[in-house]
Design a protein around this motif. Structure first.
Motif: not given
Length: 154
Positions: A84-111
């Motif tokens: 959910q944010a740019v985290l600094t090495d060894l810092y703490h923050g949040w990752v989304q684990v359920t629900g819809p999300a838009t990724l920053t980087t494209a999928l390697t492959a897929g439809a």
């Protein structure tokens, strides 16, 4: 799951503000997990909107479920969530684990509709699952728009 106050999903906390591993459910129904970030041996920086993996140094898991990395080579191919944010090495923050999300980087492959896994992908993204042993942690909702339905183990 406990009721939390003061949650800032874009936090980059030097000192943990919540117990590591705690899960927060937002009013949208999306769930987020509080973790510590590690750049990994490859010194791969976190990118908001990219996929995090559970840290497993050199790919050997020691059962880590609260420390994440974006260095795929320092994971056992198990997805942890979407930063959910740019985290600094060894810092703490949040990752989304359920629900819809838009990724920053494209999928390697897929439809659209494909089951997605870290296995076979590159740092910070997901690939199409090919084996029953893959960690399927998301489903492609609109692959070309980088929209996935998160279902990361938490």
């Amino acid at each position: 799951m406990s009721s939390l106050t003061g949650v800032i999903l874009t936090a980059n906390d030097e000192v943990a503000q919540f117990k590591l591993g705690v899960v927060f459910e937002a009013s949208t129904g999306k769930k987020y997990k509080y973790v510590q970030f590690d750049n990994g041996a490859g010194n791969v920086a976190a990118v908001a909107g990219n996929v995090a993996y559970y840290l497993a140094v050199s790919g050997a898991s020691a059962g880590q479920t609260t420390i994440v990395t974006m260095d795929l080579s320092d994971s056992a191919g198990v997805g942890a969530g979407v930063f959910q944010a740019v985290l600094t090495d060894l810092y703490h923050g949040w990752v989304q684990v359920t629900g819809p999300a838009t990724l920053t980087t494209a999928l390697t492959a897929g439809a659209d509709g494909n089951a997605l896994t870290p296995v076979g992908s590159s740092d910070g993204t997901l690939d199409v699952s090919a084996l029953v042993s893959d960690d399927v942690c998301a489903i492609a909702i609109d692959a070309s728009a980088k929209i996935v339905m998160c279902r990361f183990a938490h």
